[in-house]
Design an enzyme around this catalytic site. Structure first.
Site, PDB file in Angstrom:
ATOM      1  N   PRO A  89     -14.789   4.614 -31.463  1.00  0.00           N
ATOM      2  CA  PRO A  89     -13.895   3.307 -30.700  1.00  0.00           C
ATOM      3  C   PRO A  89     -13.232   2.896 -32.052  1.00  0.00           C
ATOM      4  O   PRO A  89     -12.079   2.020 -31.815  1.00  0.00           O
ATOM      5  CB  PRO A  89     -14.974   2.607 -30.179  1.00  0.00           C
ATOM      6  CG  PRO A  89     -16.192   3.423 -29.927  1.00  0.00           C
ATOM      7  CD  PRO A  89     -16.249   4.355 -31.060  1.00  0.00           C
ATOM      8  N   GLU A 148     -26.059   4.359 -31.367  1.00  0.00           N
ATOM      9  CA  GLU A 148     -25.070   3.244 -31.694  1.00  0.00           C
ATOM     10  C   GLU A 148     -23.962   3.751 -32.652  1.00  0.00           C
ATOM     11  O   GLU A 148     -23.075   2.909 -32.924  1.00  0.00           O
ATOM     12  CB  GLU A 148     -25.892   2.008 -32.450  1.00  0.00           C
ATOM     13  CG  GLU A 148     -27.111   1.396 -31.507  1.00  0.00           C
ATOM     14  CD  GLU A 148     -26.463   0.948 -30.190  1.00  0.00           C
ATOM     15  OE1 GLU A 148     -27.128   1.684 -29.271  1.00  0.00           O
ATOM     16  OE2 GLU A 148     -25.364   0.399 -30.076  1.00  0.00           O
ATOM     17  N   ARG A 187      -3.136  22.741 -25.595  1.00  0.00           N
ATOM     18  CA  ARG A 187      -2.220  23.094 -24.633  1.00  0.00           C
ATOM     19  C   ARG A 187      -0.906  23.234 -25.378  1.00  0.00           C
ATOM     20  O   ARG A 187       0.114  23.559 -24.955  1.00  0.00           O
ATOM     21  CB  ARG A 187      -2.044  21.758 -23.913  1.00  0.00           C
ATOM     22  CG  ARG A 187      -2.882  21.476 -22.489  1.00  0.00           C
ATOM     23  CD  ARG A 187      -2.753  20.088 -22.050  1.00  0.00           C
ATOM     24  NE  ARG A 187      -1.380  19.974 -21.416  1.00  0.00           N
ATOM     25  CZ  ARG A 187      -1.081  20.645 -20.291  1.00  0.00           C
ATOM     26  NH1 ARG A 187      -2.026  21.091 -19.589  1.00  0.00           N
ATOM     27  NH2 ARG A 187       0.075  20.392 -19.611  1.00  0.00           N
ATOM     28  N   ASP A 195       5.761  17.982 -20.193  1.00  0.00           N
ATOM     29  CA  ASP A 195       4.505  17.018 -19.946  1.00  0.00           C
ATOM     30  C   ASP A 195       5.146  15.347 -20.244  1.00  0.00           C
ATOM     31  O   ASP A 195       6.159  15.135 -20.853  1.00  0.00           O
ATOM     32  CB  ASP A 195       3.423  17.395 -21.126  1.00  0.00           C
ATOM     33  CG  ASP A 195       2.749  18.591 -20.574  1.00  0.00           C
ATOM     34  OD1 ASP A 195       1.862  18.731 -21.255  1.00  0.00           O
ATOM     35  OD2 ASP A 195       2.929  18.890 -19.402  1.00  0.00           O
TER      36      ASP A 195
HETATM   37  C1  4FV Z   1     -15.635   6.899 -28.365  1.00  0.00           C
HETATM   38  C2  4FV Z   1     -14.321   6.460 -28.023  1.00  0.00           C
HETATM   39  C3  4FV Z   1     -16.851   6.317 -28.120  1.00  0.00           C
HETATM   40  C4  4FV Z   1     -19.569   5.059 -29.525  1.00  0.00           C
HETATM   41  C5  4FV Z   1     -20.762   5.253 -30.057  1.00  0.00           C
HETATM   42  C6  4FV Z   1     -20.328   7.252 -29.252  1.00  0.00           C
HETATM   43  C7  4FV Z   1     -19.435   6.287 -28.658  1.00  0.00           C
HETATM   44  C8  4FV Z   1     -21.500   6.531 -29.555  1.00  0.00           C
HETATM   45  N1  4FV Z   1     -15.184   7.936 -29.242  1.00  0.00           N
HETATM   46  N2  4FV Z   1     -13.365   7.180 -28.430  1.00  0.00           N
HETATM   47  N3  4FV Z   1     -14.150   5.365 -26.924  1.00  0.00           N
HETATM   48  N4  4FV Z   1     -17.796   6.737 -28.645  1.00  0.00           N
HETATM   49  O1  4FV Z   1     -16.905   5.407 -27.317  1.00  0.00           O
HETATM   50  O2  4FV Z   1     -13.896   8.193 -29.200  1.00  0.00           O
HETATM   51  O3  4FV Z   1     -22.017   6.977 -30.690  1.00  0.00           O
END
Ligand code: 4FV
Length: 235
Positions: free
Chosen positions: A89, A117, A155, A170
């Site tokens: 994230p 985490e 794709r 697309d």
């Molecule tokens: C995520 C997202 C995501 C966060 C902690 C995996 C999680 C856990 N990855 N985009 N949104 N990852 O939520 O790519 O380890």
């Protein structure tokens, strides 16, 4: 396209690798996907890969050494080098421009899937992966985001989409960056609802103009952030 996935849950990928567009691309050898099981790099006879966070707090953290060794093993499978992407994230938001960039890159892909985490920051400092997010929400792991990247990039690999589809058309296609236009198919009337007359006229130029106008209107309405200044103006 050759991608190596570093994960604790490779079986989550099985349906993607065996079905539909992506499955066909794998069968035809247009896309190659292999896995590095993070558990194999765990420590001690219980092959531990996670531990409690320094500073306290809920949950567990993936340990640095197992992650570093696993990614190094994955990179070793790419003689022409590989781009290492940590799905997180905290990463750059995935969009079609990044997908195009990844698809046009001759190097392989190493996709690092976090769990718990997250990953000990020192593994990120050592490996210096690109960090990519699929959206501002928290998932249980990086596997689903990795599948999003795999599907979107595949794709754009020549030959993956049969002639029935062309990536250019697309949404966010080549250069447009607009939302897609409405689509219709038979029957011509559904629950009393017909279809736009222009689509029945056979005038391809008129159809293309109508579709572009629809894309522009929808984008203005729903995603003005996607529009360049000029396009935002009055209809
Ligand atoms: C995520 C997202 C995501 C966060 C902690 C995996 C999680 C856990 N990855 N985009 N949104 N990852 O939520 O790519 O380890």
């Amino acid at each position: 396209m050759h991608a190596t996935i570093v994960t604790l849950f490779r079986d989550l990928f099985t349906p993607l690798l065996e079905q539909s567009v992506f499955g066909r691309a794998v069968k035809r050898g247009l896309v190659r996907v292999d896995f590095v099981d993070l558990r194999e790099f765990g420590e001690g006879r219980h092959r531990v890969v996670d531990d409690r966070p320094f500073g306290g707090g809920p949950g567990m953290v993936l340990m640095a050494e197992p992650v570093i060794r696993a990614v190094e093993a994955a990179r070793a499978r790419h003689p022409r080098g590989a781009r290492t992407i940590h799905l997180s994230p905290q990463g750059r938001r995935l969009d079609q421009a990044l997908v195009r960039d990844l698809a046009s890159d001759r190097r392989g892909l190493v996709l690092l899937c976090g769990r718990y985490e997250g990953i000990d920051e020192r593994a990120i400092e050592v490996l210096r992966p690109e960090e990519v997010s699929v959206g501002d929400y928290v998932l249980s792991g990086g596997e689903l985001p990795a599948m999003v990247v795999l599907d979107a990039v595949a794709r754009l690999v020549p030959g993956v989409l049969g002639d029935e589809q062309s990536p250019a058309e697309d949404s966010f296609g080549e250069g447009q960056g607009l939302l897609d236009c409405p689509h219709y198919t038979r029957p011509a009337v559904v629950r009393g609802l017909g279809i736009p007359e222009v689509l029945r006229g056979g005038d391809h130029a008129a159809v293309a103009a109508w579709r572009h106008a629809q894309s522009l209107a929808r984008t203005r309405e729903r995603r003005p952030d996607l529009l360049h200044d000029g396009e935002r103006g009055a209809s």
